[in-house]
Design an enzyme around this catalytic site. Structure first.
Site, mmCIF file in Angstrom:
data_model
loop_
_atom_site.group_PDB
_atom_site.id
_atom_site.type_symbol
_atom_site.label_atom_id
_atom_site.label_comp_id
_atom_site.label_asym_id
_atom_site.label_seq_id
_atom_site.Cartn_x
_atom_site.Cartn_y
_atom_site.Cartn_z
ATOM 1 N N HIS A 177 -10.976 8.281 14.702
ATOM 2 C CA HIS A 177 -11.079 9.554 13.987
ATOM 3 C C HIS A 177 -12.461 10.184 14.079
ATOM 4 O O HIS A 177 -12.583 11.383 14.302
ATOM 5 C CB HIS A 177 -10.731 9.281 12.519
ATOM 6 C CG HIS A 177 -10.724 10.485 11.640
ATOM 7 N ND1 HIS A 177 -9.901 11.571 11.866
ATOM 8 C CD2 HIS A 177 -11.429 10.786 10.514
ATOM 9 C CE1 HIS A 177 -10.094 12.483 10.916
ATOM 10 N NE2 HIS A 177 -11.023 12.041 10.103
ATOM 11 N N GLU B 46 -10.771 11.969 -2.455
ATOM 12 C CA GLU B 46 -10.489 11.138 -1.281
ATOM 13 C C GLU B 46 -11.151 9.776 -1.458
ATOM 14 O O GLU B 46 -11.949 9.591 -2.389
ATOM 15 C CB GLU B 46 -10.981 11.844 -0.007
ATOM 16 C CG GLU B 46 -10.127 13.068 0.312
ATOM 17 C CD GLU B 46 -10.616 13.885 1.494
ATOM 18 O OE1 GLU B 46 -11.282 13.330 2.370
ATOM 19 O OE2 GLU B 46 -10.329 15.088 1.527
ATOM 20 N N HIS C 10 -9.164 6.424 11.108
ATOM 21 C CA HIS C 10 -8.505 6.983 9.921
ATOM 22 C C HIS C 10 -7.250 6.158 9.682
ATOM 23 O O HIS C 10 -6.488 5.901 10.612
ATOM 24 C CB HIS C 10 -8.150 8.455 10.153
ATOM 25 C CG HIS C 10 -7.854 9.189 8.881
ATOM 26 N ND1 HIS C 10 -6.755 8.898 8.106
ATOM 27 C CD2 HIS C 10 -8.516 10.176 8.231
ATOM 28 C CE1 HIS C 10 -6.752 9.686 7.041
ATOM 29 N NE2 HIS C 10 -7.817 10.473 7.095
ATOM 30 N N ARG D 202 -18.637 6.629 7.322
ATOM 31 C CA ARG D 202 -18.740 7.970 6.706
ATOM 32 C C ARG D 202 -17.849 8.091 5.473
ATOM 33 O O ARG D 202 -16.675 7.711 5.504
ATOM 34 C CB ARG D 202 -18.327 9.032 7.727
ATOM 35 C CG ARG D 202 -18.291 10.438 7.164
ATOM 36 C CD ARG D 202 -17.871 11.412 8.231
ATOM 37 N NE ARG D 202 -16.505 11.190 8.632
ATOM 38 C CZ ARG D 202 -15.484 11.983 8.312
ATOM 39 N NH1 ARG D 202 -15.687 13.046 7.565
ATOM 40 N NH2 ARG D 202 -14.274 11.723 8.735
ATOM 41 N N ARG E 46 -12.247 4.035 3.839
ATOM 42 C CA ARG E 46 -11.408 3.984 5.046
ATOM 43 C C ARG E 46 -11.483 2.696 5.844
ATOM 44 O O ARG E 46 -10.493 2.249 6.410
ATOM 45 C CB ARG E 46 -11.837 5.116 5.984
ATOM 46 C CG ARG E 46 -11.255 6.386 5.549
ATOM 47 C CD ARG E 46 -11.556 7.464 6.516
ATOM 48 N NE ARG E 46 -11.229 8.675 5.793
ATOM 49 C CZ ARG E 46 -11.558 9.873 6.180
ATOM 50 N NH1 ARG E 46 -12.227 10.035 7.299
ATOM 51 N NH2 ARG E 46 -11.208 10.906 5.478
HETATM 52 P P1 FAD Z 1 -16.175 20.303 16.804
HETATM 53 O O1 FAD Z 1 -15.600 21.091 15.719
HETATM 54 O O2 FAD Z 1 -15.390 19.166 17.314
HETATM 55 O O3 FAD Z 1 -16.503 21.277 18.012
HETATM 56 C C1 FAD Z 1 -16.935 20.760 19.259
HETATM 57 C C2 FAD Z 1 -17.034 21.897 20.227
HETATM 58 O O4 FAD Z 1 -17.730 21.493 21.395
HETATM 59 C C3 FAD Z 1 -15.692 22.422 20.729
HETATM 60 O O5 FAD Z 1 -15.776 23.812 20.788
HETATM 61 C C4 FAD Z 1 -15.591 21.850 22.140
HETATM 62 O O6 FAD Z 1 -14.772 22.580 23.020
HETATM 63 C C5 FAD Z 1 -17.031 21.929 22.543
HETATM 64 N N1 FAD Z 1 -17.422 21.070 23.665
HETATM 65 C C6 FAD Z 1 -17.361 19.720 23.744
HETATM 66 N N2 FAD Z 1 -17.857 19.316 24.926
HETATM 67 C C7 FAD Z 1 -18.229 20.412 25.602
HETATM 68 C C8 FAD Z 1 -18.793 20.664 26.879
HETATM 69 N N3 FAD Z 1 -19.094 19.665 27.736
HETATM 70 N N4 FAD Z 1 -19.041 21.935 27.254
HETATM 71 C C9 FAD Z 1 -18.724 22.971 26.440
HETATM 72 N N5 FAD Z 1 -18.178 22.805 25.218
HETATM 73 C C10 FAD Z 1 -17.942 21.544 24.806
HETATM 74 N N6 FAD Z 1 -14.269 16.289 8.228
HETATM 75 C C11 FAD Z 1 -14.454 16.690 6.949
HETATM 76 O O7 FAD Z 1 -15.592 16.777 6.485
HETATM 77 N N7 FAD Z 1 -13.374 17.030 6.200
HETATM 78 C C12 FAD Z 1 -12.102 16.971 6.657
HETATM 79 O O8 FAD Z 1 -11.169 17.303 5.946
HETATM 80 C C13 FAD Z 1 -11.893 16.525 7.976
HETATM 81 N N8 FAD Z 1 -10.633 16.427 8.484
HETATM 82 C C14 FAD Z 1 -10.475 16.107 9.790
HETATM 83 C C15 FAD Z 1 -9.189 16.084 10.326
HETATM 84 C C16 FAD Z 1 -8.992 15.823 11.664
HETATM 85 C C17 FAD Z 1 -7.620 15.810 12.239
HETATM 86 C C18 FAD Z 1 -10.117 15.560 12.488
HETATM 87 C C19 FAD Z 1 -9.935 15.275 13.936
HETATM 88 C C20 FAD Z 1 -11.399 15.540 11.957
HETATM 89 C C21 FAD Z 1 -11.589 15.817 10.610
HETATM 90 N N9 FAD Z 1 -12.862 15.813 10.052
HETATM 91 C C22 FAD Z 1 -13.026 16.214 8.755
HETATM 92 C C23 FAD Z 1 -14.037 15.646 10.884
HETATM 93 C C24 FAD Z 1 -14.605 17.027 11.204
HETATM 94 O O9 FAD Z 1 -13.545 17.916 11.464
HETATM 95 C C25 FAD Z 1 -15.515 17.017 12.415
HETATM 96 O O10 FAD Z 1 -16.443 15.982 12.290
HETATM 97 C C26 FAD Z 1 -16.271 18.330 12.521
HETATM 98 O O11 FAD Z 1 -15.377 19.390 12.505
HETATM 99 C C27 FAD Z 1 -17.085 18.350 13.793
HETATM 100 O O12 FAD Z 1 -17.616 19.628 13.934
HETATM 101 P P2 FAD Z 1 -18.548 19.947 15.155
HETATM 102 O O13 FAD Z 1 -18.963 21.372 15.010
HETATM 103 O O14 FAD Z 1 -19.609 18.923 15.244
HETATM 104 O O15 FAD Z 1 -17.625 19.735 16.441
HETATM 105 C C1 SIN Z 2 -8.620 13.817 5.832
HETATM 106 O O1 SIN Z 2 -8.199 14.892 5.429
HETATM 107 O O2 SIN Z 2 -8.130 12.731 5.547
HETATM 108 C C2 SIN Z 2 -9.791 13.815 6.735
HETATM 109 C C3 SIN Z 2 -11.008 13.918 5.949
HETATM 110 C C4 SIN Z 2 -12.186 13.493 6.742
HETATM 111 O O3 SIN Z 2 -12.059 12.946 7.838
HETATM 112 O O4 SIN Z 2 -13.305 13.683 6.242
#
Ligand code: FAD
Ligand code: SIN
Length: 530
Positions: free
Chosen positions: A345, A115, A238, A380, A284
Site C-alpha cells: 500500500h 482509523e 494495507h 505510517r 496496520r
Molecule cells: P501521487 O499522488 O501518487 O502522484 C504521483 C505522480 O507522479 C503521478 O502523477 C504520477 O503519474 C507521477 N509520476 C510517477 N513517476 C513519474 C515519472 N517517471 N515521470 C512523470 N511522472 C511520474 N493517504 C492518506 O493520507 N489518506 C488516505 O485516505 C489514503 N488512502 C489511500 C488509498 C489508496 C487506494 C492508496 C493507493 C493510497 C492511499 N493513501 C492515503 C496514500 C496517499 O494517497 C499517497 O501517499 C499520496 O496520495 C501520495 O501523493 P503524492 O503526491 O506523493 O503522489
Molecule cells: C484507507 O482509507 O484505509 C487508507 C488510509 C491511508 O492509507 O492512510
C-alpha cells in the site's frame, strides 16, 4: 531545450500543491507520465488526519504518530507536520474541498473519521472519495494559472547532474531527461530546482492497492544520481484489499473498521482480539500480520470484513464509492461480509529529506510519498500521508526560494543519446521480467520475511537487473522498459535495506530476528550509490 524556474515531476497532492505555490515566483512545469489525475492521491479514501476538534490535541496526534512509527520517527518532524496541518487544510477548503460535516444540536461541525492507531476521531474526509475531491480541486486551480505548463504523458527518465557530466567536485542537479510518450523523443529540460513528487512503489508487489503509475520512478532516478535513500524496508501492507478475481487493486478503507467493521476469519470468528486488545482497529502492521497468520493457518484464501450490524442507510451514505464498487462485483456490503486480503500500500521510506523536502543533492527536492522525512518511522499512521504531502510541499516551495544558487556560467546539457536504437521487439521479455519481480517480491519480501528468502530475492534481482541493463542500452526507451528498470532498482533497494536490518521493527518483520535489537533500534537504514 526547455527551461523553467521550477520543474515538478508528478501531479498528485504533493506535486500540484508545490507547483501552485512556486508558480507565484516563476515559471513552472508539471510533468506527469499519464493523465494528470492518474495518481495515488485520487484513489485516497479514508481522508486526512488533522487536529480540528476540541476533544483532540496536537500532543495526542504526535503521540499516536510516534507510537505507530515504532521508535523510528523524527519527533521534531512529526511536531512540525502535525501543527502546520490545520493551516494547510484551510487552504484546501479555500480551493473548494468541502469536507463532510454533521449536525449536532443544531450546530454543524466536521464529521471526523477514525482509523487504526488514532486515539481520537480526527480524519477529515469527503465521504469515501477524499483523494478525488482534493485532486480535482488542485487541478482546477492549476488550470487557471498561465505560467504553469502541464505536460501529460511525459515520463521523467533520469536526472542530469554535474557529477554525471564530469563536474564531480560540486555536484548538483541541473535538469532532467523526459520521454514524450507520443513522439517517442527524449527531451532535455533544464532547471535549478527539480522537485520529485512521483509517489510510491506499490507496483513492485504482485498485489497492491496502488494504481499503475506507482512504479517507484522517483526513488530509482534519485538512486542512480547518487542521492541518499532511507528506510526502504518499511513497506506498509494495507490489511483490507477487496479479494475478488476480477477486482484489481480495490481498497476497502480502514474507515470501515473505524465505523465498527469487524474482521472475521473463515469460521466467522472476530480473530483480531487474539492478536491485539484494540481488535480490528489495531495499527496496520499488526492487523496485516494477523490476517497473514490466519490465512496461512487455515488455508483459506481471504478473511472477511463485516459491517452488516450497521444500518444499510448508514453504509450506503458513508461509503458510497466502496458500496457501489463491491456491488458491481456482486457483494452487498450492507448484507454480507466483504472478502479481503492484505496488499502492498505505502512506501514509508524513500529519498532521504528534511522536513522541507531538501535531499542530499543540491537543486533536487523530494516531496510526498517519494520522500522520507522521518514522519512515518517504521510504520505510517493511517491518513498521515496526504497531510505530509501538503505540509512538505508548502515548506519545499519556501525552501526553493531561500536556496536558489548564485547564477554561474551555465553548463551545457547534453542531448539524450539513444545509442544503437531499435524498437523493442522482445516485449515478452519485458512482461516476463515485470511479472517475475512482482511475484518474487510478494513471495520472498512480503509481510513476514527471513534472511534466506531475502538472499534468494537479492540474487534473482541482480540477474534481472543485468538483463534489463542490456535491454536499456540496446533498445529505444519505452514507458514499459523504463518502468521495469525502475521497479527492479526499487525492488533491489527494498531487499538490500531489509537485509541490513537484523531485527523486527514496525513493518519489517523477520522470523530470524523476531524482536527489536537495542543495538540497531532507532537507526535509519541509509543507502547511497556513492
Ligand atoms: P501521487 O499522488 O501518487 O502522484 C504521483 C505522480 O507522479 C503521478 O502523477 C504520477 O503519474 C507521477 N509520476 C510517477 N513517476 C513519474 C515519472 N517517471 N515521470 C512523470 N511522472 C511520474 N493517504 C492518506 O493520507 N489518506 C488516505 O485516505 C489514503 N488512502 C489511500 C488509498 C489508496 C487506494 C492508496 C493507493 C493510497 C492511499 N493513501 C492515503 C496514500 C496517499 O494517497 C499517497 O501517499 C499520496 O496520495 C501520495 O501523493 P503524492 O503526491 O506523493 O503522489
Ligand atoms: C484507507 O482509507 O484505509 C487508507 C488510509 C491511508 O492509507 O492512510
Amino acid at each position: 531545450m526547455k527551461e523553467y524556474d521550477f520543474v515538478v515531476i508528478g501531479s498528485g497532492i504533493a506535486g500540484l500543491s508545490f507547483a501552485l505555490k512556486a508558480a507565484k515566483h516563476g515559471s513552472a512545469a508539471v510533468i506527469t507520465k499519464r493523465k494528470a489525475a492518474e495518481t495515488n492521491t485520487a484513489w485516497a479514501q479514508g481522508g486526512i488526519a488533522c487536529v480540528t476538534s476540541d476533544e483532540d490535541s496536537f500532543e495526542l496526534h504526535v503521540r499516536d504518530t510516534l507510537q505507530a512509527g515504532a521508535g523510528l520517527c523524527d519527533e521534531a518532524v512529526v511536531r512540525t507536520i502535525v501543527t502546520e496541518g490545520p493551516e494547510r487544510i484551510r487552504e484546501l477548503a479555500e480551493l473548494g474541498v468541502r469536507f463532510d460535516e454533521r449536525e449536532i444540536s443544531g450546530l454543524r461541525e466536521l464529521d471526523l473519521g477514525k482509523e487504526g492507531g488514532h486515539s481520537k476521531r480526527r480524519v477529515l474526509h469527503v465521504r469515501d472519495a477524499t483523494g478525488k475531491e482534493i485532486e480535482d480541486a488542485l487541478l482546477r486551480k492549476l488550470g487557471r494559472r498561465s505560467n504553469v505548463h502541464l505536460l501529460e504523458n511525459h515520463m521523467a527518465v533520469d536526472l542530469i547532474t554535474a557529477a554525471k557530466l564530469g563536474f564531480a567536485s560540486e555536484d548538483r542537479c541541473l535538469g532532467i531527461y523526459v520521454l514524450d510518450e507520443e513522439s517517442g523523443d527524449v527531451e532535455t529540460i533544464r532547471s535549478d530546482r527539480i522537485v520529485l513528487a512521483t509517489g510510491g512503489c506499490g507496483k513492485v508487489y504482485l498485489y497492491t492497492t496502488n494504481p499503475d503509475i506507482a512504479t517507484g520512478d522517483g526513488v530509482a532516478m534519485a538512486w542512480r544520481a547518487g542521492v541518499e535513500i532511507a528506510n526502504m524496508e518499511f513497506i506498509q501492507f494495507h490489511p483490507t484489499c477487496l479479494f475478488h478475481p476480477q477486482a484489481k487493486s480495490f481498497l476497502i478503507s480502514e474507515a470501515v473498521r473505524g465505523e465498527g467493521g469487524i474482521l472475521r476469519n473463515d469460521r466467522g470468528e472476530d480473530f483480531m482480539k487474539r492478536y491485539d486488545p484494540r481488535g480490528s482497529l489495531a495499527p496496520r502492521d499488526i492487523v496485516a500480520r494477523a490476517i497473514d497468520a490466519e490465512i496461512k493457518r487455515s488455508g483459506a484464501k481471504c478473511v472477511f470484513l463485516d459491517i452488516t450490524h450497521r444500518s444499510p442507510e448508514f453504509v450506503r451514505e458513508r461509503f458510497p464509492h466502496i458500496y457501489q464498487t463491491c456491488l458491481r462485483f456482486g457483494i452487498d456490503m450492507s448484507k454480507q461480509a466483504i472478502p479481503v486480503v492484505p496488499a502492498a500500500h505505502y512506501q514509508c521510506g524513500g529519498i532521504n529529506t528534511d522536513v522541507n523536502g531538501v535531499t542530499s543533492l543540491p537543486g533536487l527536492y523530494a516531496i510526498g510519498e517519494v520522500g522520507c522525512t522521518g514522519l512515518h518511522g517504521a510504520n505510517r499512521l493511517a491518513s498521515n500521508s496526504l497531510l505530509e504531502g501538503l505540509v512538505v510541499a508548502h515548506r519545499a516551495a519556501a525552501a526553493t526560494l531561500r536556496t536558489r544558487p548564485a547564477r554561474k556560467q551555465k553548463i551545457t546539457l547534453p542531448e539524450w543519446q539513444s545509442g544503437n536504437v531499435q524498437d523493442v521487439d522482445e516485449l515478452v521479455v519485458i512482461y516476463h521480467n515485470w511479472d517475475e519481480i512482482r511475484r518474487l517480491m510478494w513471495d520472498y519480501v512480503g509481510i513476514v520475511r527471513t534472511d534466506k528468502r531475502l538472499q534468494r530475492a537479492s540474487a534473482r534481482l541482480r540477474n534481472l537487473q543485468r538483463e534489463i541493463r542490456e535491454f536499456y542500452w540496446n533498445f529505444k526507451v519505452s514507458v514499459d522498459l523504463l518502468e521495469l528498470r525502475n521497479l527492479a532498482a526499487v525492488a533491489a533497494l527494498i531487499v538490500d535495506s531489509a537485509l541490513c536490518r537484523k531485527e523486527s521493527c514496525g513493518l519489517h518483520y523477520t522470523l530470524d530476528y523476531p524482536n527489536p535489537d537495542d543495538r540497531q533500534f532507532r537507526r535509519d537504514t541509509l543507502l547511497s550509490r556513492n
